[in-house]
Every structure is written in C-alpha cells, then in structure tokens.
Scaffold this motif. Structure first.
Motif, PDB file in Angstrom:
ATOM      1  N   LYS A 601       0.800  -1.174   0.007  1.00 58.10           N
ATOM      2  CA  LYS A 601      -0.090   0.167   0.089  1.00 58.10           C
ATOM      3  C   LYS A 601       0.910   0.977   0.133  1.00 58.10           C
ATOM      4  CE  LYS A 601      -4.429  -1.638   1.776  1.00 58.10           C
ATOM      5  NZ  LYS A 601      -5.572  -1.041   2.112  1.00 58.10           N
ATOM      6  N   ASP A 602       0.355   2.271  -0.849  1.00 58.46           N
ATOM      7  CA  ASP A 602       1.099   3.621  -0.873  1.00 58.46           C
ATOM      8  C   ASP A 602       0.811   4.544  -0.042  1.00 58.46           C
ATOM      9  OD1 ASP A 602       2.979   5.507  -1.660  1.00 58.46           O
ATOM     10  OD2 ASP A 602       1.526   6.079  -3.396  1.00 58.46           O
ATOM     11  N   LYS A 603       0.905   3.946   1.244  1.00 57.68           N
ATOM     12  CA  LYS A 603       0.405   4.853   2.658  1.00 57.68           C
ATOM     13  C   LYS A 603       1.542   5.239   3.618  1.00 57.68           C
ATOM     14  CE  LYS A 603      -3.986   4.767   1.322  1.00 57.68           C
ATOM     15  NZ  LYS A 603      -4.697   5.996   1.063  1.00 57.68           N
ATOM     16  N   PRO A 604       1.617   6.231   4.276  1.00 56.16           N
ATOM     17  CA  PRO A 604       2.564   6.407   5.228  1.00 56.16           C
ATOM     18  C   PRO A 604       2.370   5.533   6.439  1.00 56.16           C
ATOM     19  CG  PRO A 604       0.783   8.250   5.248  1.00 56.16           C
ATOM     20  CD  PRO A 604       0.571   7.422   3.926  1.00 56.16           C
ATOM     21  N   ILE A 605       3.194   4.781   6.913  1.00 54.22           N
ATOM     22  CA  ILE A 605       3.159   3.932   8.173  1.00 54.22           C
ATOM     23  C   ILE A 605       4.485   4.194   9.108  1.00 54.22           C
ATOM     24  CG2 ILE A 605       2.181   2.201   7.063  1.00 54.22           C
ATOM     25  CD1 ILE A 605       4.570   0.801   6.348  1.00 54.22           C
ATOM     26  N   ARG A 606       4.423   3.855  10.126  1.00 59.75           N
ATOM     27  CA  ARG A 606       5.421   3.931  11.142  1.00 59.75           C
ATOM     28  C   ARG A 606       6.589   3.065  11.065  1.00 59.75           C
ATOM     29  NH1 ARG A 606       3.392   3.194  16.811  1.00 59.75           N
ATOM     30  NH2 ARG A 606       2.433   1.344  15.987  1.00 59.75           N
ATOM     31  N   GLN A 607       7.930   3.444  11.479  1.00 61.37           N
ATOM     32  CA  GLN A 607       8.923   2.631  11.277  1.00 61.37           C
ATOM     33  C   GLN A 607       8.771   1.097  11.978  1.00 61.37           C
ATOM     34  OE1 GLN A 607      12.156   5.146  12.755  1.00 61.37           O
ATOM     35  NE2 GLN A 607      13.183   4.732  10.789  1.00 61.37           N
ATOM     36  N   HIS A 608       8.062   1.077  12.998  1.00 64.60           N
ATOM     37  CA  HIS A 608       7.738  -0.168  13.654  1.00 64.60           C
ATOM     38  C   HIS A 608       7.078  -0.843  12.940  1.00 64.60           C
ATOM     39  CE1 HIS A 608       6.207  -2.706  16.897  1.00 64.60           C
ATOM     40  NE2 HIS A 608       7.280  -2.441  17.661  1.00 64.60           N
ATOM     41  N   THR A 609       5.773  -0.425  12.101  1.00 69.13           N
ATOM     42  CA  THR A 609       5.053  -1.197  11.504  1.00 69.13           C
ATOM     43  C   THR A 609       5.594  -1.752  10.163  1.00 69.13           C
ATOM     44  OG1 THR A 609       3.077   0.407  11.934  1.00 69.13           O
ATOM     45  CG2 THR A 609       2.900  -0.703  10.004  1.00 69.13           C
ATOM     46  N   ARG A 610       6.589  -1.036   9.487  1.00 73.04           N
ATOM     47  CA  ARG A 610       7.441  -1.460   8.487  1.00 73.04           C
ATOM     48  C   ARG A 610       8.221  -2.772   8.658  1.00 73.04           C
ATOM     49  NH1 ARG A 610       7.768   0.236   3.596  1.00 73.04           N
ATOM     50  NH2 ARG A 610       6.984   2.534   4.291  1.00 73.04           N
ATOM     51  N   ALA A 611       8.692  -2.420  10.245  1.00 73.51           N
ATOM     52  CA  ALA A 611       9.738  -3.468  10.638  1.00 73.51           C
ATOM     53  C   ALA A 611       8.891  -4.832  10.833  1.00 73.51           C
ATOM     54  CB  ALA A 611      10.358  -3.170  11.899  1.00 73.51           C
ATOM     55  N   VAL A 612       7.713  -4.635  11.486  1.00 77.30           N
ATOM     56  CA  VAL A 612       6.760  -5.902  11.622  1.00 77.30           C
ATOM     57  C   VAL A 612       6.657  -6.720  10.331  1.00 77.30           C
ATOM     58  CG1 VAL A 612       4.676  -6.614  12.384  1.00 77.30           C
ATOM     59  CG2 VAL A 612       5.811  -4.956  13.656  1.00 77.30           C
ATOM     60  N   TRP A 614       8.275  -6.538   7.528  1.00 74.19           N
ATOM     61  CA  TRP A 614       9.013  -7.192   6.768  1.00 74.19           C
ATOM     62  C   TRP A 614       9.632  -8.321   7.632  1.00 74.19           C
ATOM     63  CZ3 TRP A 614      10.737  -7.093   2.201  1.00 74.19           C
ATOM     64  CH2 TRP A 614      10.839  -6.021   1.393  1.00 74.19           C
ATOM     65  N   PHE A 615       9.664  -8.241   8.989  1.00 76.62           N
ATOM     66  CA  PHE A 615      10.094  -9.536   9.824  1.00 76.62           C
ATOM     67  C   PHE A 615       9.149 -10.621   9.306  1.00 76.62           C
ATOM     68  CE2 PHE A 615       9.521 -12.362  13.085  1.00 76.62           C
ATOM     69  CZ  PHE A 615      10.791 -12.367  13.805  1.00 76.62           C
ATOM     70  N   PHE A 616       7.897 -10.577   9.133  1.00 78.69           N
ATOM     71  CA  PHE A 616       6.936 -11.540   8.698  1.00 78.69           C
ATOM     72  C   PHE A 616       7.352 -12.253   7.388  1.00 78.69           C
ATOM     73  CE2 PHE A 616       4.546 -10.430  12.540  1.00 78.69           C
ATOM     74  CZ  PHE A 616       4.397 -11.411  13.258  1.00 78.69           C
ATOM     75  N   ALA A 617       7.512 -10.995   6.516  1.00 72.80           N
ATOM     76  CA  ALA A 617       7.828 -11.433   5.317  1.00 72.80           C
ATOM     77  C   ALA A 617       9.186 -12.230   4.872  1.00 72.80           C
ATOM     78  CB  ALA A 617       8.040 -10.023   4.342  1.00 72.80           C
ATOM     79  N   VAL A 637      15.628  -4.836   9.427  1.00 73.58           N
ATOM     80  CA  VAL A 637      14.420  -4.876  10.485  1.00 73.58           C
ATOM     81  C   VAL A 637      14.993  -4.423  11.957  1.00 73.58           C
ATOM     82  CG1 VAL A 637      12.977  -6.371  11.728  1.00 73.58           C
ATOM     83  CG2 VAL A 637      13.152  -6.562   9.172  1.00 73.58           C
ATOM     84  N   VAL A 638      16.097  -5.043  12.180  1.00 72.21           N
ATOM     85  CA  VAL A 638      16.351  -4.524  13.383  1.00 72.21           C
ATOM     86  C   VAL A 638      16.720  -3.018  13.692  1.00 72.21           C
ATOM     87  CG1 VAL A 638      18.435  -4.978  15.108  1.00 72.21           C
ATOM     88  CG2 VAL A 638      18.049  -6.549  13.718  1.00 72.21           C
ATOM     89  N   ARG A 639      17.238  -2.358  12.779  1.00 74.12           N
ATOM     90  CA  ARG A 639      17.443  -0.951  12.495  1.00 74.12           C
ATOM     91  C   ARG A 639      16.118  -0.401  12.834  1.00 74.12           C
ATOM     92  NH1 ARG A 639      16.798   3.402   9.697  1.00 74.12           N
ATOM     93  NH2 ARG A 639      16.033   2.228   7.733  1.00 74.12           N
ATOM     94  N   LEU A 640      15.150  -0.578  12.076  1.00 75.11           N
ATOM     95  CA  LEU A 640      13.773  -0.058  12.065  1.00 75.11           C
ATOM     96  C   LEU A 640      13.131  -0.214  13.654  1.00 75.11           C
ATOM     97  CD1 LEU A 640      12.240  -1.002   8.609  1.00 75.11           C
ATOM     98  CD2 LEU A 640      12.877   1.171   9.323  1.00 75.11           C
ATOM     99  N   PHE A 641      13.423  -1.344  14.010  1.00 70.34           N
ATOM    100  CA  PHE A 641      12.786  -1.688  15.637  1.00 70.34           C
ATOM    101  C   PHE A 641      13.766  -0.687  16.628  1.00 70.34           C
ATOM    102  CE2 PHE A 641      10.867  -6.027  14.544  1.00 70.34           C
ATOM    103  CZ  PHE A 641       9.764  -5.660  14.594  1.00 70.34           C
ATOM    104  N   THR A 642      14.832  -0.614  16.306  1.00 68.05           N
ATOM    105  CA  THR A 642      15.647   0.248  17.301  1.00 68.05           C
ATOM    106  C   THR A 642      15.425   1.578  17.144  1.00 68.05           C
ATOM    107  OG1 THR A 642      17.558  -1.370  16.979  1.00 68.05           O
ATOM    108  CG2 THR A 642      18.136   0.707  18.154  1.00 68.05           C
TER     109      THR A 642
END
Length: 867
Positions: A601-612, A614-617, A637-642
C-alpha cells in the motif's frame, strides 16, 4: 449444558404393573430419594398406544432399572413378546442397566429365559432381592455408586483417540443438532460419486438450499470409506485467495513455522492417504480454484467435496445441483397424506414440534402448512425460519403474513436469481417480526466471523440501541433460528449461518454502518489481544492458546479489516503482539499474506509497522531460501525496531538475523555465535525470557555444529530452566527435545527418559503435534536402547504417522531415534516389525499410554481431555 430442575437424570423402571406394584413403589422411592426422576408407565395418562408410550419414555431416559418376579407379563394381540421383554430389548446398549430379580418359588418359563439372556449380557448388572424394603435400599445404593463412577470418569477424562478424536478440532465434521430431512437420495447419490471415479464433486445451489447440511451428512456417511480421515474445512470467512492453502493446512493440523513451503507440507501430509476434504462455501474465493487443482494434482489419493453457489469450472469437476425439498403441487387439496409426501412439509413439522412441543399436523392446519412450503419453494432454511414462528403464530397466521410480505419483498430484490430472492425475502420477513432492538443486534452481529462470544457481543453494544439487552436479544434470535449456540473448547460460543451473516452485513452496508461496526469489532480484538498476548510468554500460555483458538477467525477478520481501511499501524501492532501464537500454531503463511498486502500500500506507516511487516515477510525466506539478502533484510528490521524505540522487538529481530546466518550454505559460525550471544544478553536485559530461552536453543545448535555436546547441553539446560521458570511450555518442550537427543548420544537414558516424558506432556498440553512426534520418537529411542523392540516399533510407527499427517519431513529430526531403532531391529527384527505393524493400528491415546509411565498418565488424560 446446565440442566433446569425439571431435567434431572431420568431412571426408567421396567416391571409388570399389578404383580410388582409394591416393588415399583419401592423403586420409585429409591430414585426420588436421590433427587432423580423416575420414568414409569403409570405416572400420567397419555393418548397413545402403550408400546409407543414406553418406547418414547425409554428414548428420554438415562438409566434402565428392571425389576422381575414371577410373571413374564401380558403379550398384546399381534405381538410375540411382552412389553416387559420389549422394554429391555429396546433399551440402548450403552444405557446403564441395573436388573433386580426377586427370589420366588416359581417363575414363568418365558421370564426365566429372559433372565437367562440378561445374565449373559455384559451390559447389565444383575442382583437378587427378597422384599420391597431390600429392593429400595439396593437401588438407592447402586444408583449412587453408578453416578459416582460416571462422575469420576468425566472428571478424569478418557484419553481421546477413538473415532474423530485425533482430528484437529477445527476440521471435525460438525454434528447436526437437528434431524436431516428429505436428503436420503441426495446423500446416496453424492456418496456414490465420491466413492466412484470422481475425486472432485461440487455441490452447487443458492444460499439456504442446504448445501452445507448435505455435505455434512455425506461426510458422516463416508467416514468408513476414507480410512485416513474426513476433514471439514469452513471457508465462509476466507476472503483472500492466498489464504486457501493456509486454511486447509490449519484444519489438517499442518503448522507453517516457515521451515518448508506450505505446498510441500500439504503434499507430504496427503501423500498416500485416502482422505476426504470438504471445502464449505468456496464461492467467495472461486478464483483460487487453480490453487485447489494444484493440490488435487500433488495429492492423488485425496478426494474433494466442495459446496459453492458458483461452479468452479476446473478439470475433473463433477457438478451436483442441490435441489429444494419437495412441496405439494399447486392447488392440490389439503390432505394429511399429501403433506406427508412433501419433504418440505415434513421439515416444517419437525422444526415446529421442536419449537412448540405438542405441535402436530392436523386437518385444520394442513392447508396452511402446505401453503407455507409452496410459498417458500421448499428452501430448507426458509422453511426452518417460518417453523420457528409457531411459538407466536399459528400456521394460518404465518401463511397469511408470508402471502402479504413475500411478493413485496421479492419485488425489491429482482436483481437476484429466483431462489435467492425467496431466501432474502424470507429472511426479511422473519427479521421483521422481531422487536427493533433485536433486529439491530442481528445486523451488528454480521461483523463477526465464524463464531463469537457473549463478551464480544456486549463489548460491541456500547452506544447501540440494544446496549444492555444482549442476553435477552440473543435468546430471541436463537429462538428464531437466526443465531446458533454451540460449545467449543469447553465454553459456549455463538454463530450465524453464512447466509444470515451475509444478510446482516448487507443491512449494515445499506445503513452505512458496516465500517463503523467493523471498526468497533477490530477495536475489541485489539483490546483483547493486548490483554491476552503477554500471557503467551509464560504462565497461562496453555489457556491463552486455547482462548485465541476460539477467537481465531475474528482475529483474522480484525487484521483483514485494519489493513483494508488503512489502519496499518494497528494491523501491525495486533500482528506483532501475537508473534508467539502464530509461531506455536504454525500460522505464518496467513500472516505473510496480510503483511505483504500492507507493504504494497502506498500509505505512510511508522517505522515499527514497516519492521513488523518485513520481519514476517522474511521469516519463511530465512528457513526455505537462506541467503545474504535475507540476513541484510533482517538487519534492516533490527534498525527500524531500534529507531522506533522497541528494544524488545529489536533484540528478537537481532536473534533472527543471527539464526539466519547459521542457515546459510557456508555459514560464519563464529559471527553467528557472537551475535546469538549478544542477542541472549539483550533479551535478558529487557526481561524477555521467552526470547532468551528460544535464542539459547539456537546457541545450542551452534555448539552442536562445533561438535561440543557439553556446551550444547549447557545452553539447553539453561533454556529449559528459563522456560520452566516463566511457565513457557512451548520453549521448554523444544529445548527438552533437543536436550533429550544429546543425552541419548551420551548414553544417559535415565535422564533422557525423564526429559522426553516432560516434553511429551508439554506438547500434549499445547496440542502441538510436531512436539508430540518428537516426544514419542525420544521415548522410542529409550525403549530401543533397553531392548523393548516391540514397544519401540509401536512408538516409531505412531510418530511416523503423525509426521506424515502434519507434513513434517525434516530428516535431521529422525536421528533422535533412528540409530537406536536400527540397533533394536538388528537384535530383534521380528519384535520391531511386530511393533511397527501394531503401531499403525494404535490411536494417539493408546500410543501415549504405551509411551508414558503410569504416574504420568493422569496428566496426559487431563491435557488431552481439553482438546
């Protein structure tokens, strides 16, 4: 079920009336002394023939008490045996029977012969008595003992394993709560197709015509024809084609932990197995038919029964058009005989009688009943909805109201096919008879998926017109056959038929409130998950897994809605909170579908959301296609969560990246070990005992790759202590199975046995079938090492069958018992072979009983009784 005071345990008392009158009085007194209900021929006048009366009384009784003296009893004209003998013969074989025979000087010959047969019957207890006072005391004592034994059995719980007990709960063929009427020919015809040359049969017809009920009855009739299982897979809440295989896998007990592709596991699980897979409500994902055909190809011994409103149009499909029930001919005179010939009328009478005991088809109402069934075109669900109204309305009043309402309502929905219009109109009419607030509740229930709880309904009521009336309104909807109440995992749950849910959500959309209520639904499950998720890491893990299993379909619906309406941060938050649930239950494939959609989706999301996301993907890639790109992706993913401030999640992702390094074709073991050690320290620092323990299991694997059993055991012992201290059954079982394997390599069979007993019990508590297979294999190795060749063969065969059924085929796991079993086979080939042959016939319950010491069996029974 909670029995009302008038539904006590019923004790049927059989004896001759005149000769044994004092004994009947004594027997009745004994039964009533215990607060039970005596069932006796003379307790009330009934306008029925005697044989019909005692047959009906027997069907409603729980215990049979026979009292015999001298007389065989009266033989009615046209009969060959007395009512006394007929009552005994008619008592179900599994009904407890207490028989009391009076000591007398002489006894009629036919009664002597009957008592002789009773003595030889191993289903009846037999005792003599002298007088009514002794009889009363004996009956009271024996009934008390019988009830105590039955209570004790229910409290202990028998080990499941017979019939469909080994079938995953989600895939068991539903048990109808009402009789199926008018489908005998359809059941026979479809059964013949499925047991012939047709491997894919589609039951096609409009909503409400009885496709699902027909599929259920066919499934039940064919249980013996498919020795490897019949699985019923509901698809009414599966809206994404990508979830077809994950849903089938879930219902078959195949867990997707990412270590192999789901299609591979399904292929492995179905290889060589004669199973029937029933896919109910396929029309919403009919574009997934090619995916089904791939499964059809890789599982050549499987047979498929599909229900759908739409033809699949794939190779090999045999279409069976499900017709409505038969109705009386137009303008035919209203007679009881003509109504009896109509299966629609028979259904109406059956359901009306259930709603209003004492209802019967008469000369006065037969015309109205025939008219109702004609107007409803024999649609079973429509007929049932109409019959539910006899509690309030006479058949004539129902027919009159239908005559006024249906033409108007069907005119409003002319864009639907004929029978769809009739069904929709019948639903509209049935709902129109409800009070406004009850109608509003039904519409709001349309946002629930598959099944739901009273607590969930009450939570959605805030601010709605029915707020505070949920219990009474639900009772009204249940009475109207619009809501169904059932039991699952020991608790009451509610559900809607697919067509009723479709109607309800359609009404919400017409009012412009569908998104509002779906949002409230998602908010409730977000709140519920925030409460339940912390318990997944430790104490309460077993109960939380079971609770989330009940809520599974609604959790899936909540995530789907949150992604659909672009509440992407909430979707990721809910998904990440349930990481351990997805892991234990093996549901990563479904989660990956949602997370890839989120990322697309071409929507703004938080870094945490993107990390989650990508982790499952990346999780499946880590195991199936390990590469430096996967390691790099997890590093991101580690960087985004941090950077999002979630050190707990960052530590988990850091451990996953280190594990990914171990999976590489040419792994850097030193770097992987340093990173795993750092991950353990980070997880310990944030108090994540679950993550720390599971990461120590990975460290043990690294030590094993280095050839250091001592270091591996040290890590596993530490992981076990951490998991045990936190109440984490899942990680304790994983660490235990690995530790037990190394103990066997060392030759410490005593400690290994204690470890595998515990891991097997832990896996049983979680209903984790892979863990059960590992535990059985470990105990197989112990048996083999001790020279118990037959027992080792039995356990190996059962573990192999579990692996086959759930599609697990990792070769490394077999080494836990393979060497020991090979040694036992060399020493006693006949013993191992005999055990393997016997093991193929064992149920899981019997295998567990063979595997565990007596002291562990009560815990196993308690765990499996909750499945």
């Amino acid at each position: 079920m909670i029995r009302t005071p008038d539904q006590r345990i019923r004790v049927f008392i059989s004896s001759t009336l005149r000769e044994s009158a004092p004994e009947r009085i004594a027997a009745r007194a004994a039964v009533e002394r215990l607060g039970l209900a005596p069932v006796m021929f003379e307790l009330g006048a009934r306008p029925h023939p005697p044989r019909a009366l005692y047959r009906s009384y027997l069907q409603q009784s729980d215990v049979f008490v026979g009292v015999y003296a001298e007389s065989y009893g009266w033989v009615a004209p046209g009969e060959e045996i007395s009512g006394l003998e007929d009552e005994y013969r008619l008592a179900p074989r599994d009904m407890p029977k207490l028989i009391y025979v009076k000591r007398v000087a002489r006894r009629e010959e036919r009664l002597d012969a009957l008592i002789g047969r009773i003595r030889d019957d191993d289903t009846a207890a037999y005792l003599p008595f002298d007088d009514p006072a002794e009889l009363e005391g004996r009956i009271a004592t024996d009934l008390a003992v019988l009830l105590a034994e039955r209570f004790d059995e229910s409290r202990r719980g028998a080990l499941p394993g017979d019939g469909d007990a080994d079938t995953v709960l989600a895939a068991r063929v539903p048990t109808p709560y009402t009789a199926t009427i008018g489908r005998s020919a359809d059941i026979a015809a479809v059964s013949a197709l499925l047991t012939g040359d047709d491997r894919l049969v589609s039951l096609i017809g409009p909503g409400g015509i009885g496709k699902s009920r027909l599929a259920i009855e066919v499934s039940r009739s064919l249980s013996g024809a498919f020795p490897d299982g019949v699985y019923f897979i509901p698809l009414e809440n599966v809206l994404e084609s990508g979830l077809l295989l994950p849903t089938i896998a879930y219902c078959l007990g195949i867990r997707d932990n990412g270590e192999a592709s789901l299609e591979e596991r399904l292929s492995r699980a179905l290889e060589g197995r004669r199973v029937l897979l029933v896919l109910d409500n396929f029309e919403q994902i009919v574009e997934a038919a090619p995916v089904l055909m791939r499964l059809f190809t890789v599982a050549p011994d499987a047979t498929f029964l599909v229900t759908s409103r739409i033809v699949l149009r794939v190779r090999g499909e045999r279409v069976y058009d499900v017709q409505a029930l038969t109705v009386p001919e137009p303008n035919a005179p209203a007679t009881l005989d003509r109504a009896a010939a109509s299966t629609a009328c028979a259904l109406f009478v059956d359901r009306a009688t259930a709603t209003k005991p004492g209802f019967a088809l008469t000369d006065d109402n037969v015309g109205a009943v025939m008219d109702i069934c004609r107007r409803l075109e024999g649609l079973p669900l429509a007929v049932e909805l109409a019959a539910a109204k006899v509690r309030m309305l006479s058949p004539k009043a129902i027919a009159d109201r239908l005559g006024q309402a249906l033409p108007l309502l069907t005119a409003a929905v002319r864009d639907l096919p004929d029978r769809h219009r009739t069904m929709r109109a019948t639903l509209e009419w049935s709902v129109s008879l409800l009070p406004h607030d009850h109608r509003a509740l039904l519409e709001d229930l349309g946002v629930f998926a598959e099944r739901f709880t009273l607590e969930a309904v009450e939570a959605l009521g805030q601010g709605r017109s029915w707020d505070g009336q949920a219990v009474d309104a639900l009772a009204s909807l249940i009475d109207s056959s619009l809501v169904t109440q059932t039991d699952m995992a020991g608790r009451g749950v509610l559900s809607l038929l697919a067509i009723v849910r479709e109607y309800a959500i359609g009404r919400l959309k017409e009012h412009g409130e569908a998104d509002l209520m779906r949002g409230a639904h998602a908010d409730y499950y977000l709140s519920l998950v925030s409460t339940l998720a912390p318990r997944l890491r430790g104490d309460g893990q077993e109960e939380t897994i079971a609770e989330l299993g009940v809520q599974h379909a609604n959790l899936r619906a909540a995530v789907r809605h949150l992604v659909y309406v672009d509440r992407l941060d909430d979707a990721a938050s809910l998904t990440w909170s349930l990481l351990i649930y997805w892991w234990i239950m093996g549901l990563f494939a479904a989660v990956r579908v949602w997370m890839l959609e989120l990322l697309g989706k071409d929507k703004p999301i938080r870094q945490h959301t993107r990390a989650v996301a990508w982790f499952f993907a990346l999780w499946g890639e880590l195991w199936q296609r390990p590469a430096q790109e996967v390691v790099a992706g997890l590093g991101e993913v580690v960087r985004l969560f941090t950077e999002s401030g979630d050190e707990d999640a960052a530590a988990m992702a850091f451990a996953a990246r280190a594990t990914a390094r171990v999976q590489l074709a040419d792994p850097d073991i030193d770097l992987a070990e340093r990173e795993l050690t750092a991950a353990v320290d980070r997880l310990h620092a944030v108090g994540n005992g679950w993550g720390e323990a599971i990461s120590r299991v990975s460290l043990a694997r690294v030590a094993w790759l280095r050839g250091s059993i001592d270091d591996a055991l040290s890590h596993l012992e530490r992981a076990t202590r951490i998991a045990a201290g936190g109440g984490d059954l899942f990680t304790r079982s994983i660490a235990g199975n690995q530790r037990g394997r190394l103990l066997i390599v060392r030759g410490d069979t005593e400690e290994a046995e204690r470890v595998f007993v515990r891991t097997l019990l832990d896996s049983l508590r979680l209903h984790h079938e892979e863990g059960i297979a590992y535990g059985l294999e470990g105990l197989c190795a112990i048996a083999a090492a001790r020279g118990e060749a037959r027992r080792a063969g039995e356990l190996s065969a059962v573990a192999s069958a579990i692996r086959h059924r759930v599609g697990v085929f990792d070769v490394e796991a077999f080494t836990v018992h393979a060497l020991s079993l090979d040694a036992a086979r060399a020493a006693d080939p006949d013993g191992v072979a005999a055990g393997e042959a016997a093991g193929t016939e064992l149920t899981l319950a019997e295998a567990v009983a063979r595997a565990l010491p007596d002291a562990a069996l009560p815990a196993a029974r308690e765990a499996m009784a909750r499945w």
